[in-house]
Design an enzyme around this catalytic site. Structure first.
Site, PDB file in Angstrom:
ATOM      1  N   GLY A 244       0.786  -1.227   0.000  1.00  0.00           N
ATOM      2  CA  GLY A 244       0.000   0.000   0.000  1.00  0.00           C
ATOM      3  C   GLY A 244       0.819   1.277   0.000  1.00  0.00           C
TER       4      GLY A 244
ATOM      5  CG  HIS B 170       2.625   0.402  -5.400  1.00  0.00           C
ATOM      6  ND1 HIS B 170       2.874   1.550  -4.676  1.00  0.00           N
ATOM      7  CD2 HIS B 170       3.247  -0.593  -4.732  1.00  0.00           C
ATOM      8  CE1 HIS B 170       3.590   1.251  -3.614  1.00  0.00           C
ATOM      9  NE2 HIS B 170       3.844  -0.031  -3.616  1.00  0.00           N
TER      10      HIS B 170
ATOM     11  CB  VAL C 116       7.917   3.756 -11.839  1.00  0.00           C
ATOM     12  CG1 VAL C 116       7.334   5.125 -12.131  1.00  0.00           C
ATOM     13  CG2 VAL C 116       7.258   2.690 -12.704  1.00  0.00           C
TER      14      VAL C 116
HETATM   15  P1  AMP Z   1       5.636  -2.653  -1.841  1.00  0.00           P
HETATM   16  O1  AMP Z   1       4.313  -2.030  -1.593  1.00  0.00           O
HETATM   17  O2  AMP Z   1       6.801  -1.751  -1.551  1.00  0.00           O
HETATM   18  O3  AMP Z   1       5.763  -4.020  -1.225  1.00  0.00           O
HETATM   19  O4  AMP Z   1       5.713  -2.895  -3.400  1.00  0.00           O
HETATM   20  C1  AMP Z   1       4.735  -3.648  -4.064  1.00  0.00           C
HETATM   21  C2  AMP Z   1       5.203  -3.958  -5.461  1.00  0.00           C
HETATM   22  O5  AMP Z   1       5.453  -2.734  -6.163  1.00  0.00           O
HETATM   23  C3  AMP Z   1       6.536  -4.735  -5.475  1.00  0.00           C
HETATM   24  O6  AMP Z   1       6.486  -5.702  -6.508  1.00  0.00           O
HETATM   25  C4  AMP Z   1       7.531  -3.659  -5.764  1.00  0.00           C
HETATM   26  O7  AMP Z   1       8.703  -4.133  -6.406  1.00  0.00           O
HETATM   27  C5  AMP Z   1       6.745  -2.756  -6.701  1.00  0.00           C
HETATM   28  N1  AMP Z   1       7.341  -1.419  -6.718  1.00  0.00           N
HETATM   29  C6  AMP Z   1       7.629  -0.622  -5.656  1.00  0.00           C
HETATM   30  N2  AMP Z   1       8.229   0.521  -6.063  1.00  0.00           N
HETATM   31  C7  AMP Z   1       8.338   0.431  -7.413  1.00  0.00           C
HETATM   32  C8  AMP Z   1       8.876   1.281  -8.420  1.00  0.00           C
HETATM   33  N3  AMP Z   1       9.429   2.464  -8.138  1.00  0.00           N
HETATM   34  N4  AMP Z   1       8.810   0.872  -9.698  1.00  0.00           N
HETATM   35  C9  AMP Z   1       8.267  -0.328 -10.027  1.00  0.00           C
HETATM   36  N5  AMP Z   1       7.728  -1.179  -9.129  1.00  0.00           N
HETATM   37  C10 AMP Z   1       7.770  -0.809  -7.839  1.00  0.00           C
END
Ligand code: AMP
Length: 292
Positions: free
Chosen positions: A29, A35, A174
């Site tokens: 979240g 995301h 991103v």
């Molecule tokens: P998190 O909420 O941090 O657990 O991230 C959820 C998903 O979003 C994971 O697969 C992360 O690798 C992806 N994610 C987080 N930040 C980025 C970003 N800057 N670019 C691409 N994917 C991301």
């Protein structure tokens, strides 16, 4: 968009969608464009898009930021809906880990390096929650960000070794306009730290340039990236490492696909970033295809 909070309701909903192609985006979240890019890709390639938001206590160490991890359910729900999420799964910790939960999973490969070394038990928590989520959601395709490149490599192992019938898709990182990787944890940065934090990415780009210049010695590049980052920011470096990717083994010479990865501590935030590169320094973008 339908919001579901219990495992039982989610499983009975998924039961009605057996003939559909389900794209799954697991998150913790506090959604940002990173995301939402995963959601956009999932939307293009599936009939149904499921997003989960669950701040998983099992993947946080005792001195980490579980309690203060940023949360904003209303904002997240509205962004998810705008991007076409069909089912938003918001389980409580009790739903995921009832008091009689007695299983411990452990991954022993790919975890003695990078964040696995700095955050003992972190990836055990990740594979435990994902095993549960994969069983509950039964996705055709699962979308992960390559920003968390070690996580992606670990999930690849989980899917292969536990025979989940899931196609894994990795989406390029991103970034903000200045290059800082988007992260829910960027809100912890002070104004000065936020300005400096782009040095992590710039350090990685410096490493990429040196590989493109023809330098093949991994140690030399690690040292140069480390001193670049030290020179340009006050952050305390946790690691700068070059490893083969996705196997995450050490290599003296760069002669296959590698990752240059960095983690660094600011006052209230530990940030990570990486570049996954071909041996000639070309950036590897998306990994994997959304299948049937
Ligand atoms: P998190 O909420 O941090 O657990 O991230 C959820 C998903 O979003 C994971 O697969 C992360 O690798 C992806 N994610 C987080 N930040 C980025 C970003 N800057 N670019 C691409 N994917 C991301």
């Amino acid at each position: 968009m339908k919001t579901i909070r219990t495992v039982e309701q989610m499983m009975s909903k998924i039961n009605t969608l057996r003939d559909k192609k389900i794209g799954f985006v697991p998150t913790m979240g506090y959604l940002h464009e990173g995301h939402l890019t995963l959601v956009d890709e999932a939307r293009k390639e599936n009939d149904i898009v499921v997003m989960s938001i669950f701040v998983n206590p099992l993947q946080f160490g005792p001195n980490e930021d579980f309690e203060r991890y940023p949360r904003d359910e209303a904002r997240d729900a509205s962004l998810a809906e705008k991007h076409g999420v069909d089912l938003l799964f918001l389980p409580s910790a009790d739903q995921m880990y009832p008091t009689d939960f007695s299983i411990k999973m452990k991954i022993t490969s790919k975890t003695d390096v990078l964040c696995g070394r700095s955050r003992p038990g972190h990836f055990d928590g990740v594979i435990t929650v994902l095993t549960k989520l994969f069983h509950i959601v039964q996705p055709t395709n699962a979308y992960f960000g390559l920003k968390d490149a070690q996580q992606f490599a670990v999930v690849q192992t989980l899917i292969e070794q536990l025979n989940f019938p899931i196609q894994l898709v990795g989406i390029p990182t991103v970034r903000e306009d200045d290059g800082l990787a988007k992260s829910s944890r960027n809100v912890y940065l002070s104004v000065d730290e936020r300005q400096e934090a782009i040095s992590l990415y710039k350090g990685l780009l410096h490493g990429q340039k040196r590989i493109q210049d023809g330098i093949k010695d991994a140690k030399t590049i690690e040292k140069e990236v480390t001193s670049f980052i030290k020179k340009h920011t006050t952050a305390k470096i946790d690691y700068v490492e070059i490893l083969t990717y996705p196997n995450l083994t050490r290599t003296e010479t760069i002669n296959e696909q590698i990752i240059i990865a960095v983690a660094a501590f600011y006052e209230k935030a530990r940030l990570i970033d990486n570049l996954i590169l071909e041996k000639d320094g070309t950036i590897v973008s998306r990994i994997g295809e959304g299948g049937n």
